[in-house]
Design a protein around this motif. Sequence first.
Motif, PDB file in Angstrom:
ATOM      1  N   GLN A 140      52.933  46.136  16.429  1.00  0.00           N
ATOM      2  CA  GLN A 140      52.259  47.193  17.192  1.00  0.00           C
ATOM      3  C   GLN A 140      51.356  46.571  18.248  1.00  0.00           C
ATOM      4  O   GLN A 140      50.716  45.541  18.010  1.00  0.00           O
ATOM      5  CB  GLN A 140      51.435  48.082  16.256  1.00  0.00           C
ATOM      6  CG  GLN A 140      50.812  49.296  16.913  1.00  0.00           C
ATOM      7  CD  GLN A 140      50.082  50.187  15.908  1.00  0.00           C
ATOM      8  OE1 GLN A 140      50.038  49.901  14.706  1.00  0.00           O
ATOM      9  NE2 GLN A 140      49.503  51.272  16.380  1.00  0.00           N
ATOM     10  N   ARG A 141      51.299  47.206  19.398  1.00  0.00           N
ATOM     11  CA  ARG A 141      50.354  46.848  20.461  1.00  0.00           C
ATOM     12  C   ARG A 141      49.397  48.013  20.639  1.00  0.00           C
ATOM     13  O   ARG A 141      49.815  49.174  20.749  1.00  0.00           O
ATOM     14  CB  ARG A 141      51.096  46.565  21.769  1.00  0.00           C
ATOM     15  CG  ARG A 141      50.168  46.499  22.983  1.00  0.00           C
ATOM     16  CD  ARG A 141      50.910  46.189  24.263  1.00  0.00           C
ATOM     17  NE  ARG A 141      50.045  46.372  25.432  1.00  0.00           N
ATOM     18  CZ  ARG A 141      50.285  45.851  26.624  1.00  0.00           C
ATOM     19  NH1 ARG A 141      51.360  45.116  26.829  1.00  0.00           N
ATOM     20  NH2 ARG A 141      49.442  46.066  27.628  1.00  0.00           N
ATOM     21  N   ILE A 142      48.109  47.688  20.663  1.00  0.00           N
ATOM     22  CA  ILE A 142      47.087  48.712  20.870  1.00  0.00           C
ATOM     23  C   ILE A 142      46.212  48.286  22.047  1.00  0.00           C
ATOM     24  O   ILE A 142      45.559  47.237  21.996  1.00  0.00           O
ATOM     25  CB  ILE A 142      46.220  48.907  19.615  1.00  0.00           C
ATOM     26  CG1 ILE A 142      47.095  49.307  18.420  1.00  0.00           C
ATOM     27  CG2 ILE A 142      45.154  49.972  19.861  1.00  0.00           C
ATOM     28  CD1 ILE A 142      46.353  49.368  17.094  1.00  0.00           C
ATOM     29  N   ASP A 143      46.222  49.061  23.100  1.00  0.00           N
ATOM     30  CA  ASP A 143      45.375  48.782  24.260  1.00  0.00           C
ATOM     31  C   ASP A 143      43.999  49.373  24.021  1.00  0.00           C
ATOM     32  O   ASP A 143      43.855  50.593  23.827  1.00  0.00           O
ATOM     33  CB  ASP A 143      46.012  49.369  25.518  1.00  0.00           C
ATOM     34  CG  ASP A 143      47.295  48.645  25.912  1.00  0.00           C
ATOM     35  OD1 ASP A 143      47.230  47.796  26.817  1.00  0.00           O
ATOM     36  OD2 ASP A 143      48.353  48.931  25.313  1.00  0.00           O
ATOM     37  N   LEU A 144      42.998  48.521  24.028  1.00  0.00           N
ATOM     38  CA  LEU A 144      41.635  48.944  23.726  1.00  0.00           C
ATOM     39  C   LEU A 144      40.939  49.396  25.005  1.00  0.00           C
ATOM     40  O   LEU A 144      40.745  48.608  25.937  1.00  0.00           O
ATOM     41  CB  LEU A 144      40.870  47.798  23.065  1.00  0.00           C
ATOM     42  CG  LEU A 144      41.516  47.244  21.785  1.00  0.00           C
ATOM     43  CD1 LEU A 144      40.710  46.071  21.246  1.00  0.00           C
ATOM     44  CD2 LEU A 144      41.633  48.332  20.730  1.00  0.00           C
ATOM     45  N   GLN A 145      40.564  50.651  25.049  1.00  0.00           N
ATOM     46  CA  GLN A 145      39.963  51.211  26.253  1.00  0.00           C
ATOM     47  C   GLN A 145      38.557  50.680  26.501  1.00  0.00           C
ATOM     48  O   GLN A 145      38.078  50.688  27.640  1.00  0.00           O
ATOM     49  CB  GLN A 145      39.949  52.746  26.154  1.00  0.00           C
ATOM     50  CG  GLN A 145      41.328  53.373  26.121  1.00  0.00           C
ATOM     51  CD  GLN A 145      41.279  54.891  26.079  1.00  0.00           C
ATOM     52  OE1 GLN A 145      40.208  55.491  26.106  1.00  0.00           O
ATOM     53  NE2 GLN A 145      42.450  55.513  26.006  1.00  0.00           N
ATOM     54  N   VAL A 146      37.894  50.223  25.455  1.00  0.00           N
ATOM     55  CA  VAL A 146      36.491  49.833  25.590  1.00  0.00           C
ATOM     56  C   VAL A 146      36.301  48.681  26.575  1.00  0.00           C
ATOM     57  O   VAL A 146      35.293  48.614  27.278  1.00  0.00           O
ATOM     58  CB  VAL A 146      35.899  49.486  24.200  1.00  0.00           C
ATOM     59  CG1 VAL A 146      36.547  48.237  23.615  1.00  0.00           C
ATOM     60  CG2 VAL A 146      34.387  49.338  24.275  1.00  0.00           C
ATOM     61  N   ASN A 147      37.286  47.757  26.656  1.00  0.00           N
ATOM     62  CA  ASN A 147      37.132  46.642  27.601  1.00  0.00           C
ATOM     63  C   ASN A 147      38.456  46.143  28.169  1.00  0.00           C
ATOM     64  O   ASN A 147      38.491  45.110  28.834  1.00  0.00           O
ATOM     65  CB  ASN A 147      36.385  45.473  26.955  1.00  0.00           C
ATOM     66  CG  ASN A 147      37.146  44.847  25.794  1.00  0.00           C
ATOM     67  OD1 ASN A 147      38.172  45.372  25.362  1.00  0.00           O
ATOM     68  ND2 ASN A 147      36.645  43.734  25.289  1.00  0.00           N
ATOM     69  N   GLY A 148      39.547  46.854  27.897  1.00  0.00           N
ATOM     70  CA  GLY A 148      40.833  46.471  28.469  1.00  0.00           C
ATOM     71  C   GLY A 148      41.580  45.394  27.723  1.00  0.00           C
ATOM     72  O   GLY A 148      42.686  45.016  28.127  1.00  0.00           O
ATOM     73  N   THR A 149      41.002  44.877  26.645  1.00  0.00           N
ATOM     74  CA  THR A 149      41.720  43.874  25.864  1.00  0.00           C
ATOM     75  C   THR A 149      42.829  44.542  25.050  1.00  0.00           C
ATOM     76  O   THR A 149      42.896  45.765  24.950  1.00  0.00           O
ATOM     77  CB  THR A 149      40.779  43.105  24.930  1.00  0.00           C
ATOM     78  OG1 THR A 149      40.098  44.037  24.076  1.00  0.00           O
ATOM     79  CG2 THR A 149      39.768  42.292  25.729  1.00  0.00           C
ATOM     80  N   ILE A 150      43.684  43.712  24.474  1.00  0.00           N
ATOM     81  CA  ILE A 150      44.875  44.211  23.784  1.00  0.00           C
ATOM     82  C   ILE A 150      44.905  43.650  22.370  1.00  0.00           C
ATOM     83  O   ILE A 150      44.756  42.437  22.165  1.00  0.00           O
ATOM     84  CB  ILE A 150      46.146  43.789  24.543  1.00  0.00           C
ATOM     85  CG1 ILE A 150      46.116  44.363  25.967  1.00  0.00           C
ATOM     86  CG2 ILE A 150      47.403  44.254  23.807  1.00  0.00           C
ATOM     87  CD1 ILE A 150      47.031  43.623  26.926  1.00  0.00           C
ATOM     88  N   LEU A 151      45.071  44.524  21.401  1.00  0.00           N
ATOM     89  CA  LEU A 151      45.240  44.114  20.017  1.00  0.00           C
ATOM     90  C   LEU A 151      46.728  44.059  19.701  1.00  0.00           C
ATOM     91  O   LEU A 151      47.441  45.051  19.850  1.00  0.00           O
ATOM     92  CB  LEU A 151      44.541  45.107  19.081  1.00  0.00           C
ATOM     93  CG  LEU A 151      44.847  44.998  17.584  1.00  0.00           C
ATOM     94  CD1 LEU A 151      44.478  43.623  17.046  1.00  0.00           C
ATOM     95  CD2 LEU A 151      44.136  46.103  16.809  1.00  0.00           C
ATOM     96  N   LEU A 152      47.180  42.889  19.289  1.00  0.00           N
ATOM     97  CA  LEU A 152      48.561  42.711  18.866  1.00  0.00           C
ATOM     98  C   LEU A 152      48.590  42.552  17.355  1.00  0.00           C
ATOM     99  O   LEU A 152      47.925  41.662  16.804  1.00  0.00           O
ATOM    100  CB  LEU A 152      49.179  41.477  19.524  1.00  0.00           C
ATOM    101  CG  LEU A 152      49.276  41.489  21.054  1.00  0.00           C
ATOM    102  CD1 LEU A 152      49.908  40.186  21.538  1.00  0.00           C
ATOM    103  CD2 LEU A 152      50.067  42.692  21.561  1.00  0.00           C
TER     104      LEU A 152
END
Length: 210
Positions: A140-152
């Motif tokens: 799963q890829r989750i784009d974090l809106q708080v700072n634009g980083t990406i959780l893989l």
Amino acid sequence: MHINLDDMAQLEQRYRAHFINSLGGFKSLVMLGTQSLQGQTNLALFSSFFHLGASPALCGLIVRPDNGNRHTLNNIMNTELYTLNHVHEAIYQQAHQTSASYPAAQSEFAATGLSEEWLGGFFAPFVKESRVKMAVQLAQRIDLQVNGTILLIGNILDVYLPDEIVGSDGFVDLEAAGTVTLSGLDSYHHTQKIARLSYAKPDRPLTIIG
């Protein structure tokens, strides 16, 4: 020293990066190996690796915001396959060098003198010199809106490591493997175990198990 939110905003950029990165303490350090659809290998250093679950075996990584030129991220999104390779003292300088901004057509393996290793027919390359290695498939890829980083989030498919560092209860002795850790952005450290403690229960005193 006391630094508040306004103070942090006024800090010089590199000073602030070192300061905030150091606050999180010691971090798990891995080299992430990928291969593009065109066969170009890539190796990058990450200090954001973390355990997410044991059943199924899941791990997470934080990737910097996508600027369209993230070779590692592009390869993962295109192939969904990557490797995670621990760092030890004999290769920590080469591992650090993989964080340099090499062009997409240049492999960090060749640039740093580390060796590609192909195990079990897996699409992405492992680091031959590493002692603890994992084959991972993107879940799963989750784009974090708080700072634009990406959780893989990845499924751990295969693990390669020396038999002698795995205890009878399954505990992996990373100190015996020589795995090093990182604080801040560039400070590498040995570890020294204090003790392993028994499983905590309200009605049972803790005991040292190793």
